[in-house]
Design an enzyme around this catalytic site. Structure first.
Site, PDB file in Angstrom:
ATOM      1  N   HIS A  33      33.716  32.955   8.795  1.00 44.74           N
ATOM      2  CA  HIS A  33      33.568  34.215   9.526  1.00 44.74           C
ATOM      3  C   HIS A  33      33.336  35.449   8.640  1.00 44.74           C
ATOM      4  CE1 HIS A  33      34.284  32.111  13.141  1.00 44.74           C
ATOM      5  NE2 HIS A  33      35.595  32.215  13.239  1.00 44.74           N
ATOM      6  N   HIS A  80      34.041  36.969  19.194  1.00 43.54           N
ATOM      7  CA  HIS A  80      35.188  36.064  19.120  1.00 43.54           C
ATOM      8  C   HIS A  80      36.326  36.448  20.074  1.00 43.54           C
ATOM      9  CE1 HIS A  80      37.684  33.025  17.317  1.00 43.54           C
ATOM     10  NE2 HIS A  80      36.840  32.810  16.334  1.00 43.54           N
ATOM     11  N   GLU A 128      31.600  31.033  21.377  1.00 40.38           N
ATOM     12  CA  GLU A 128      30.880  31.796  20.369  1.00 40.38           C
ATOM     13  C   GLU A 128      29.432  31.323  20.275  1.00 40.38           C
ATOM     14  OE1 GLU A 128      33.592  31.535  16.767  1.00 40.38           O
ATOM     15  OE2 GLU A 128      34.719  30.452  18.286  1.00 40.38           O
TER      16      GLU A 128
HETATM   17  C1  GLA Z   1      36.434  29.625  15.061  1.00 45.17           C
HETATM   18  C2  GLA Z   1      36.637  28.427  14.211  1.00 45.17           C
HETATM   19  C3  GLA Z   1      38.045  27.951  14.356  1.00 45.17           C
HETATM   20  C4  GLA Z   1      39.012  29.053  13.996  1.00 45.17           C
HETATM   21  C5  GLA Z   1      38.736  30.254  14.828  1.00 45.17           C
HETATM   22  C6  GLA Z   1      39.583  31.419  14.387  1.00 45.17           C
HETATM   23  O1  GLA Z   1      36.410  29.312  16.379  1.00 45.17           O
HETATM   24  O2  GLA Z   1      35.731  27.398  14.500  1.00 45.17           O
HETATM   25  O3  GLA Z   1      38.252  26.835  13.528  1.00 45.17           O
HETATM   26  O4  GLA Z   1      38.889  29.371  12.643  1.00 45.17           O
HETATM   27  O5  GLA Z   1      37.378  30.613  14.722  1.00 45.17           O
HETATM   28  O6  GLA Z   1      40.913  31.113  14.253  1.00 45.17           O
END
Ligand code: GLA
Length: 381
Positions: free
Chosen positions: A136, A210, A345
Site C-alpha cells: 500500500h 480502502h 478495492e
Molecule cells: C489489503 C490487503 C490485506 C491487508 C489490508 C490492510 O486488503 O490485501 O492483506 O493488508 O489491505 O490491513
C-alpha cells in the site's frame, strides 16, 4: 413573509420525516458541503473534515489527511440512515494505528514482492512494510499525506477534489507523480471516486480506496450475501503474493458468481483461505475492456442495504477484515473484532510490476492514469 413553494414544502417535510424516523442526526434534502477542523497531523498541519450532503439525505465525510473517508451514512430499507464504514472519532487515532480505514491508497495498492521491481533496466527498492513485501505505497503512503482540497458542486452532486504531488523518489518510486482524486456523492446515493495521475518519468501506479464496510453498521459481515462478477482469481503464496496464475473459481470457495453468504465457505479446509486467514485475494473481473462495469454486489439481509461496486479496473481485492482482532476501538466505542468488515478495492492485480502476464501498471509521461470506482448504495428486500 417568506413564501413556501409546494416543492420546498415537500422537501422540508421529507427532511423532517426522515429526521424523525429513528436516525441520530437530522437529514437535509438539499445538496450541501460543510467543513470543520479535524485536528492536526504530526507536523502540526491543520486537517479539515469535509462533509458532502446529497439531495437524498445521504452524507459522506472525507478529510484531507490521507483522503480518508471517515463516515458514510446511507438509508436502510426503512429509511433509517446508518454509518456503513469503520473508522475513528478523531484524527489522532487514525495517525496512531489504523489498518488503512477509509484510506486513499497509493502509489501502489496491495503488495510488491520483496519491495523490488525493475523498470527500463533500473531496479527500484521500496520499504518492506508487510513481512518480506511492500504494501500500500510504503511507510508514508498516500494514506498519510496531506492533500490540497477543493470542495465544489458538480452536476451529479457535491464533490471534493484532492490533489497531491508525490516527488520523484518518494517512497522509492520514480517520477514526479501529480495525483488527483475527485469524490462525488451523487444524488442517487453513490460515492464516486475518480483518480487520475500523470508522471514526468516512466513509473508504476495503482491507486485504490480502502473503506471497511459493514452494511448493518455492527457485528460480523459473514451473513452479508456477496456476488463477484469473476470467473477467475489470482491465487497467492503464503506471503499473499500472486503465483502468476489466473485460476478458475469454478468448484472453489472463490466462486461468488451466484450470490452466497460471505461466511458460507470461509472456514473450509482450503490452502488459499489459510494463506489469507479468510478472503484476501484479487478477483479477475469479467469483461475487462476499460469500461466501467459491475464488479460486485453485497446485500445485508437485516438492514436491506445493498452495495454495488463498479470500476474500470481489471481486478478487485476482496478482504474480509482478517487482521481485525478486537484491539481497535472505533467510532462510538465499537470494538472492531475479527471479520467485522470487508474491503472492496478495485485495482490492478497485486505485484503487477513483477508479473509480466498481468495487465501493465506502467505510466509513461504524456499519458494519463485513470481509475474510476463507484460504490452505489440502494436497498433490496
Ligand atoms: C489489503 C490487503 C490485506 C491487508 C489490508 C490492510 O486488503 O490485501 O492483506 O493488508 O489491505 O490491513
Amino acid at each position: 413573509m417568506n413564501k413556501i413553494s409546494p416543492r420546498n414544502l415537500i422537501m422540508t417535510l421529507t427532511a423532517l420525516s426522515i429526521g424523525l424516523s429513528g436516525c441520530s442526526t437530522s437529514r437535509r434534502s438539499t445538496s450541501a458541503i460543510s467543513e470543520r477542523p479535524f485536528g492536526t497531523d504530526s507536523q502540526g498541519t491543520p486537517v479539515t473534515l469535509y462533509t458532502l450532503h446529497n439531495k437524498s439525505g445521504a452524507e459522506v465525510s472525507i478529510c484531507n489527511y490521507g483522503g480518508l473517508v471517515t463516515s458514510l451514512k446511507v438509508p436502510d430499507r426503512n429509511g433509517n440512515y446508518g454509518d456503513v464504514v469503520l473508522g475513528f472519532d478523531n484524527l489522532a487515532d487514525y495517525i496512531k494505528d489504523s489498518p488503512y480505514f477509509g484510506a486513499l491508497i497509493g502509489r501502489y495498492g496491495n503488495r510488491i514482492a520483496k519491495g523490488k521491481f525493475t523498470l527500463d533496466g533500473t531496479t527500484y527498492n521500496l520499504a518492506t512494510n508487510n513481512g518480506p513485501n511492500a504494501l500500500h505505497g510504503g511507510l508514508k503512503g498516500f494514506n498519510k499525506v496531506i492533500w490540497k482540497a477543493r470542495p465544489f458542486q458538480s452536476e451529479s452532486g457535491p464533490s471534493l477534489e484532492l490533489t497531491y504531488l508525490s516527488k520523484d523518489g518518494e517512497e522509492g518510486y520514480p517520477g514526479n507523480l501529480s495525483t488527483k482524486a475527485v469524490y462525488t456523492l451523487t444524488d442517487d446515493n453513490a460515492l464516486k471516486l475518480e483518480y487520475t495521475a500523470t508522471s514526468d518519468k516512466d513509473t508504476v501506479v495503482n491507486l485504490t480506496h480502502h473503506s471497511y464496510f459493514n452494511l448493518a453498521g455492527k457485528g460480523t459481515i459473514l451473513d452479508h450475501v456477496l456476488m463477484i462478477n469473476a470467473d477467475k482469481y489470482t491465487p497467492v503464496d503464503s506471503t499473499l503474493i500472486p503465483t502468476g496464475e489466473l485460476q478458475p473459481v469454478d468448484g472453489t470457495p472463490f466462486d461468488f458468481r451466484t450470490p452466497t453468504a460471505i461466511g458460507a465457505r470461509i472456514g473450509q479446509d482450503n490452502e488459499q483461505l489459510k494463506f489469507g486467514n479468510g478472503y484476501d485475494h484479487n478477483w479477475v473481473i469479467n469483461d475487462n475492456t476499460g469500461a466501467i462495469r459491475l464488479m460486485a454486489r453485497v446485500y445485508e439481509p437485516t438492514s436491506g442495504r445493498v452495495l454495488e461496486v463498479l470500476s474500470s479496473e481489471p481486478g478487485l481485492q476482496f478482504y474480509t477484515g482478517n487482521f481485525l482482532d478486537g484491539t481497535l476501538k472505533g467510532k462510538g466505542g465499537w470494538i472492531y473484532q475479527f471479520r467485522n468488515a470487508f474491503c472492496m478495492e478495485p485495482q490492478h492485480f497485486p505485484d503487477s510490476p513483477n508479473q509480466p502476464n498481468f495487465p501493465s501498471v506502467v505510466l509513461k509521461p504524456g499519458t494519463v492514469y485513470h481509475n474510476t470506482i463507484i460504490y452505489r448504495f440502494s436497498v433490496g428486500h
